[in-house]
Design a protein around this motif. Sequence first.
Motif, mmCIF file in Angstrom:
data_model
loop_
_atom_site.group_PDB
_atom_site.id
_atom_site.type_symbol
_atom_site.label_atom_id
_atom_site.label_comp_id
_atom_site.label_asym_id
_atom_site.label_seq_id
_atom_site.Cartn_x
_atom_site.Cartn_y
_atom_site.Cartn_z
ATOM 1 N N UNK A 299 0.899 -1.170 -0.071
ATOM 2 C CA UNK A 299 0.131 0.071 -0.083
ATOM 3 C C UNK A 299 0.798 1.305 -0.134
ATOM 4 N N UNK A 300 0.338 2.346 -0.408
ATOM 5 C CA UNK A 300 1.025 3.735 -0.368
ATOM 6 C C UNK A 300 1.319 4.205 1.069
ATOM 7 N N UNK A 301 2.290 5.499 1.164
ATOM 8 C CA UNK A 301 2.489 5.635 2.445
ATOM 9 C C UNK A 301 1.310 6.197 3.348
ATOM 10 N N UNK A 302 0.125 6.922 2.653
ATOM 11 C CA UNK A 302 -0.721 7.689 3.366
ATOM 12 C C UNK A 302 -1.767 6.478 4.024
ATOM 13 N N UNK A 303 -2.015 5.593 3.115
ATOM 14 C CA UNK A 303 -2.558 4.052 3.643
ATOM 15 C C UNK A 303 -1.851 3.685 4.758
ATOM 16 N N UNK A 304 -0.817 3.599 4.700
ATOM 17 C CA UNK A 304 0.290 3.024 6.057
ATOM 18 C C UNK A 304 -0.204 3.837 7.161
ATOM 19 N N UNK A 305 -0.217 5.011 7.028
ATOM 20 C CA UNK A 305 -0.241 6.158 8.055
ATOM 21 C C UNK A 305 -1.486 5.886 8.663
ATOM 22 N N UNK A 306 -2.703 5.657 7.864
ATOM 23 C CA UNK A 306 -3.986 5.686 8.126
ATOM 24 C C UNK A 306 -4.307 4.495 9.033
ATOM 25 N N UNK A 307 -3.726 3.234 8.418
ATOM 26 C CA UNK A 307 -3.777 2.109 9.141
ATOM 27 C C UNK A 307 -3.320 2.216 10.523
ATOM 28 N N UNK A 308 -2.059 2.737 10.751
ATOM 29 C CA UNK A 308 -1.496 2.969 12.200
ATOM 30 C C UNK A 308 -2.339 3.573 13.031
ATOM 31 N N UNK A 309 -2.964 4.767 12.388
ATOM 32 C CA UNK A 309 -3.822 5.619 13.252
ATOM 33 C C UNK A 309 -5.050 4.829 13.496
ATOM 34 N N UNK A 310 -5.587 3.768 12.679
ATOM 35 C CA UNK A 310 -6.532 3.200 12.697
ATOM 36 C C UNK A 310 -6.445 2.056 13.882
ATOM 37 N N UNK A 311 -5.235 1.753 14.162
ATOM 38 C CA UNK A 311 -5.062 0.718 15.186
ATOM 39 C C UNK A 311 -5.119 1.254 16.659
ATOM 40 N N UNK A 312 -4.745 2.404 16.654
ATOM 41 C CA UNK A 312 -4.982 2.954 18.057
ATOM 42 C C UNK A 312 -6.457 3.421 18.247
ATOM 43 N N UNK A 313 -7.197 4.061 17.162
ATOM 44 C CA UNK A 313 -8.579 4.217 17.369
ATOM 45 C C UNK A 313 -9.316 2.983 17.527
ATOM 46 N N UNK A 314 -8.953 1.780 16.977
ATOM 47 C CA UNK A 314 -10.052 0.621 17.317
ATOM 48 C C UNK A 314 -9.480 0.239 18.917
ATOM 49 N N UNK A 315 -8.168 0.204 19.239
ATOM 50 C CA UNK A 315 -8.102 -0.138 20.740
ATOM 51 C C UNK A 315 -8.723 0.809 21.457
ATOM 52 N N UNK A 316 -8.806 2.110 21.556
ATOM 53 C CA UNK A 316 -9.206 2.864 22.129
ATOM 54 C C UNK A 316 -11.045 2.985 22.286
ATOM 55 N N UNK A 317 -11.356 2.559 21.084
ATOM 56 C CA UNK A 317 -12.970 2.446 20.952
ATOM 57 C C UNK A 317 -13.355 1.231 21.666
ATOM 58 N N UNK A 318 -12.547 0.109 21.339
ATOM 59 C CA UNK A 318 -12.995 -1.197 22.146
ATOM 60 C C UNK A 318 -12.911 -1.056 23.791
ATOM 61 N N UNK A 319 -11.792 -0.401 24.163
ATOM 62 C CA UNK A 319 -11.700 -0.030 25.791
ATOM 63 C C UNK A 319 -12.965 1.011 26.232
ATOM 64 N N UNK A 320 -13.249 1.791 25.690
ATOM 65 C CA UNK A 320 -14.252 2.788 25.958
ATOM 66 C C UNK A 320 -15.498 1.968 25.790
#
Length: 209
Positions: free
Chosen positions: A97-118
Motif C-alpha cells: 500500500x502507499x504511505x498515506x494508507x499505511x499512516x491511516x492504518x497505524x492511526x486506525x489501530x490506535x482508534x480501534x483499541x481506544x474504541x474497544x476499551x471505551x
Amino acid sequence: MYDSLLALNIVRGPIIITFAVLSLAAALYLLLRRPTRRWIVTAASGLLGGAAAGALTLYITVTALNLFGTKLSPLVITTIILTFAGVGLALVNLWSSRWWRKLIAVAAIAVFIVTGTLGVNAIYGLNKTVAAFFGVTNEKPLVLPLPAGQDAAGSPRPPTPRPACLPQVSWAPSTFRTLSQGSSRAQVSLTFPLPGSSRTRPHCRSSSS
C-alpha cells in the motif's frame, strides 16, 4: 479547560460516540479497495485472523486463567472480538500500500483499541469520566477558615500593639457661682463652660499592656 476535559463523560457522551464513528469510518476506508482476488483474500485473512486472536485471548484470560473471576457478557465478548478484527484489518493494510494508507492504518489501530476499551468500560460502567478512567482527581480542595490567632502558615499571630498614648478628655461642669437675694425676689445665676474650655491631657499606657 483542563478540568472540563477531565470531567467529560466517557460512558454516555460525545467522546465514545466520536470514537465509534471514527472506527467505523477507518474500517470502511481500510476495507474498500480495488476488489481484486488478492485483496479480498488479504482483507478476509486480516479480519478472520484478528477475530481468531481475540477469541484466543478471551479463552486464555477468561476460561483458562480466570483472571476476571467471572464470565464476560456476550456484548463484551463481541466488542473485544470486533476490536481485534479491526486491528487485523489495519495490519494487512501495511503491506503493498502507499504511505498515506499505511499512516491511516497505524492511526486506525490506535482508534480501534481506544474504541474497544471505551466500549467495554461503558458496558460495565466502570469509570464515568476521563479523570476516573486515568485515576486522576480533579476535585478542588476545600478551603477551611484559619483558626483564631493563627496565620496562613499555622503560626500564632503576634498580638496587635496598642497605642502608647491615648487622648483623654475631661471637664467638670461649673456649679452655682453666685447666689444673691434682693429685696423682693431671689436671683440665681449659673455659669456653664465655654467652648474650648475643656482640657485634654494624654493618658499614656505601656505598649506591652
